[in-house]
Design an enzyme around this catalytic site. Sequence first.
Site, mmCIF file in Angstrom:
data_model
loop_
_atom_site.group_PDB
_atom_site.id
_atom_site.type_symbol
_atom_site.label_atom_id
_atom_site.label_comp_id
_atom_site.label_asym_id
_atom_site.label_seq_id
_atom_site.Cartn_x
_atom_site.Cartn_y
_atom_site.Cartn_z
ATOM 1 N N GLU A 56 -0.298 -1.330 -27.331
ATOM 2 C CA GLU A 56 -1.412 -0.657 -26.366
ATOM 3 C C GLU A 56 -0.459 0.228 -25.261
ATOM 4 O O GLU A 56 0.676 -0.127 -24.608
ATOM 5 C CB GLU A 56 -2.023 -1.237 -25.767
ATOM 6 N N ARG A 60 0.815 5.039 -17.364
ATOM 7 C CA ARG A 60 1.234 4.162 -15.858
ATOM 8 C C ARG A 60 2.370 5.004 -16.589
ATOM 9 O O ARG A 60 2.663 5.743 -14.622
ATOM 10 C CB ARG A 60 1.292 3.454 -16.454
ATOM 11 N N THR A 84 -4.215 1.851 -19.752
ATOM 12 C CA THR A 84 -4.621 2.293 -18.714
ATOM 13 C C THR A 84 -5.498 3.470 -18.351
ATOM 14 O O THR A 84 -5.118 4.483 -17.434
ATOM 15 C CB THR A 84 -3.042 2.150 -17.982
ATOM 16 N N LYS A 144 -11.911 -6.145 -22.652
ATOM 17 C CA LYS A 144 -10.766 -7.015 -22.613
ATOM 18 C C LYS A 144 -10.870 -7.658 -21.050
ATOM 19 O O LYS A 144 -11.603 -6.641 -20.395
ATOM 20 C CB LYS A 144 -9.052 -5.593 -21.971
HETATM 21 C C1 3PG Z 1 -2.634 -5.147 -19.223
HETATM 22 O O1 3PG Z 1 -2.244 -4.050 -17.831
HETATM 23 O O2 3PG Z 1 -2.756 -5.427 -19.386
HETATM 24 C C2 3PG Z 1 -1.217 -5.599 -18.189
HETATM 25 O O3 3PG Z 1 -0.406 -5.321 -17.549
HETATM 26 C C3 3PG Z 1 -0.827 -7.192 -19.035
HETATM 27 O O4 3PG Z 1 -0.454 -8.336 -18.299
HETATM 28 P P1 3PG Z 1 0.981 -9.032 -18.122
HETATM 29 O O5 3PG Z 1 2.192 -8.406 -17.840
HETATM 30 O O6 3PG Z 1 1.086 -10.148 -17.075
HETATM 31 O O7 3PG Z 1 0.880 -9.371 -19.872
#
Ligand code: 3PG
Length: 223
Positions: A56, A60, A84, A144
């Site tokens: 993924e 960002r 995102t 998700k």
């Molecule tokens: C996301 O956007 O899915 C999260 O930033 C990932 O989560 P984590 O950094 O706590 O693993």
Amino acid sequence: MTTLDSGLQQRMADKIKLLDSICARARIMPVITIAREEDILPLADALAAGGLTVLEVTLRSAFGLTAIRRLREERPELCIGAGTVLDRQMLAAAEEAGAQFIVTPGSTTELLKASLDSPVPMLPGTSSASDIMIGYALGYRRFKLFPAELSGGVAALKALGGPFGEARFCPTGGVNTENLTRYMAQPNVMCVGGSWMLDSQWIKNGDWAKVQQCSAEALKLLD
Ligand code: 3PG
């Protein structure tokens, strides 16, 4: 799915199948934010060498779309999604860049509707029963769970399994090697996501061996 016509229902069923195969392949889905363009290929190669081949790539940073485009062209053996994705414009840009699936941190009716006509499957972000109901009304059944730990983690997944028996989740946000086996043991979890294998210092230093090792170790926990 009562609000969808039969064409859209069929399309959603096809996309759910596709998401199931993508998530089964992934088991662990790294959430990647590219800070430097030159990191795109070595970072993806390190993850792949560690066994993580479904990525993924978040929008960002300024390099998100470039990363998706380059990975689709130069690493066609990987499966590349866009993360995102916050609105209709970002959805269109991600699809245009070649994203094979779309991940959103939360759910709005506008964004979920915008994806209905597209063959590219979307995994809408949810953190509550109300979010899931937004998706359910439009035929979505794969989500998700974000931020997973803050939203109740494994206990929340167990509770959500009651009213939303058809829903399957990719918990992300606070998932790591300490808790990932507990998540994966839930019948409504299809894979987990996270960024713990992408320590910012390792990336800054180009320590790709550590990224590979951390990825492989995490996958080993699932054997
Ligand atoms: C996301 O956007 O899915 C999260 O930033 C990932 O989560 P984590 O950094 O706590 O693993």
